[in-house]
Design an enzyme around this catalytic site. Structure first.
Site, PDB file in Angstrom:
ATOM      1  N   HIS A 110       0.623  -1.245  -0.073  1.00  0.00           N
ATOM      2  CA  HIS A 110      -0.151  -0.066   0.073  1.00  0.00           C
ATOM      3  C   HIS A 110       0.902   1.084  -0.015  1.00  0.00           C
ATOM      4  CE1 HIS A 110      -0.047   1.341   4.239  1.00  0.00           C
ATOM      5  NE2 HIS A 110       0.059   0.301   4.526  1.00  0.00           N
TER       6      HIS A 110
ATOM      7  N   ASP B 261       5.566   2.988   7.281  1.00  0.00           N
ATOM      8  CA  ASP B 261       4.293   2.101   6.991  1.00  0.00           C
ATOM      9  C   ASP B 261       3.523   3.242   6.071  1.00  0.00           C
ATOM     10  OD1 ASP B 261       1.614   0.935   7.102  1.00  0.00           O
ATOM     11  OD2 ASP B 261       1.057   1.945   8.978  1.00  0.00           O
TER      12      ASP B 261
ATOM     13  N   GLU C 208      -5.419   1.847   2.028  1.00  0.00           N
ATOM     14  CA  GLU C 208      -5.165   0.659   2.811  1.00  0.00           C
ATOM     15  C   GLU C 208      -5.449   0.972   4.319  1.00  0.00           C
ATOM     16  OE1 GLU C 208      -2.993  -2.091   5.674  1.00  0.00           O
ATOM     17  OE2 GLU C 208      -3.006   0.253   5.323  1.00  0.00           O
ATOM     18  N   GLU C 209      -5.141   2.198   4.736  1.00  0.00           N
ATOM     19  CA  GLU C 209      -5.239   2.580   6.100  1.00  0.00           C
ATOM     20  C   GLU C 209      -6.810   2.820   6.515  1.00  0.00           C
ATOM     21  OE1 GLU C 209      -2.940   2.354   8.172  1.00  0.00           O
ATOM     22  OE2 GLU C 209      -1.231   2.644   7.264  1.00  0.00           O
TER      23      GLU C 209
ATOM     24  N   ASP D 278       4.287  -4.876   3.796  1.00  0.00           N
ATOM     25  CA  ASP D 278       3.755  -3.606   4.664  1.00  0.00           C
ATOM     26  C   ASP D 278       4.678  -3.822   5.933  1.00  0.00           C
ATOM     27  OD1 ASP D 278       2.361  -1.952   5.893  1.00  0.00           O
ATOM     28  OD2 ASP D 278       0.493  -2.986   5.621  1.00  0.00           O
TER      29      ASP D 278
ATOM     30  N   HIS E 286       2.106   4.677  13.027  1.00  0.00           N
ATOM     31  CA  HIS E 286       0.857   5.611  12.794  1.00  0.00           C
ATOM     32  C   HIS E 286       1.227   7.158  13.477  1.00  0.00           C
ATOM     33  CE1 HIS E 286      -2.372   2.494  11.445  1.00  0.00           C
ATOM     34  NE2 HIS E 286      -1.277   2.728  10.634  1.00  0.00           N
TER      35      HIS E 286
END
Length: 322
Positions: A129, A141, A175-176, A204, A291
């Protein structure tokens, strides 16, 4: 990698189709390749400095666009343009697939590139992603998986080997927000197109600074070349239990397509046994910047990134090159 939450099952439509580890993060990368693995196949040694150069570009894109590359933003669209430009310059025909249902309103497209050689009825897909969360630029990420995948695609074009099977690369949107881009892609496949995909490989978070070496569905035949490569480096990889159902391999898995992939971990904490085996800090998150705004270029384990990039090449050559 998205945070865990339930994903509804779907049917296929027929349509057109951490504590930190400073030493590991900052130390010069090893070659990531054993003599056994190199001798077994003529897969290229993917240059991790080139992978990091792609990460630098994605970081600069985020910096110009509010500090992130969320799927609905110009930062994501500029990321798509960067990857697309590199692939087109290498000779790929690249398709932007708008996500017309199931994605967040305003999300950018999936990016699909297929190497036009080998048996089109036997396709091996490699995906990552390309979007980040809104909190930061998303270098681990999932700039890490996206950049490793891009350099592998460029290495394939440069090497231009005789192909036994077809290889298709994908960079997923949204994706998130719930695996939406890959979910849309799988739903867009006809049953014939779906059955032609022999395996899908997902990447990922492959550069976590306090990470481990994890493989999706490690005991399956699809995972065998990925595990064999990391085994050849003495890494003793483990099953990616943390990531199960949380990344873009899941829609393929739900559709009955064999899946695997590499990961180095997100917010779960490293065990004492894993720290003894791989180094790092027991009791701390695999990626302490998961994140968060600190998921920047300093949040990259270059050694792990190198080992993942070379393992992708090994798997691609094993599965598709004559």
């Amino acid at each position: 990698m998205r945070r865990p939450f339930a994903v509804a099952s779907f049917s296929l439509a027929v349509v057109l189709g951490c504590g930190t580890l400073p030493a590991a993060a900052a130390a010069p990368a090893d070659t990531g390749r054993s003599a056994t693995a190199v001798n077994a196949l003529a897969a290229p040694d993917v240059d991790v400095t080139k992978v990091r150069a792609h990460l630098s570009e994605l970081s600069a894109i985020a910096a110009r666009n509010g500090g992130n590359r969320r799927s609905t933003t110009q930062g994501y669209r500029d990321s798509v343009a960067y990857v697309k430009g590199k692939l087109q310059a290498a000779g790929y025909t690249v398709t932007e697939q708008p996500c017309t249902s199931g994605c967040t309103s305003g999300a950018g497209p999936n990016l699909i590139a297929e190497w036009p050689q080998g048996d089109a009825n036997n396709v091996y897909m490699f995906g990552a992603h390309l979007d980040s969360v809104s909190a930061g630029p998303g270098m681990n990420d999932n700039g890490s998986g996206s950049a490793a995948l891009l350099e592998n695609a460029l290495a394939l074009a440069q090497q231009n080997p005789a192909m036994r099977n077809r290889v298709r690369f994908a960079w997923w949107t949204d994706e998130e927000q719930g695996l939406n881009g890959s979910n849309f892609y799988v739903r867009s496949l006809s049953s014939t197109q779906r059955s032609g995909i022999r395996a899908y490989y997902n990447f990922d978070m492959v550069a976590s600074t306090n990470g481990g070496y994890f493989i999706n569905r490690i005991t399956t035949s699809a995972a065998a070349p990925m595990k064999a490569y990391w085994d050849s480096l003495g890494l003793q990889p483990e099953e990616n239990t943390e990531g199960a159902g949380r990344s873009d391999d899941y829609p393929f898995q739900q559709a009955g397509i064999p899946t695997s992939g590499y990961a180095m971990g997100a917010s779960a904490r490293k065990t004492s046994a894993q720290a003894a085996k791989w180094g790092g800090t027991a009791g701390s998150a695999y990626d302490p910047c998961y994140h968060r705004s600190c998921d920047t270029l300093t949040n990259i384990n270059t050694t792990g990134l190198n080992r993942a990039a070379d393992g992708i090449a090994h798997t691609l050559w094993q599965q598709a090159v004559s």
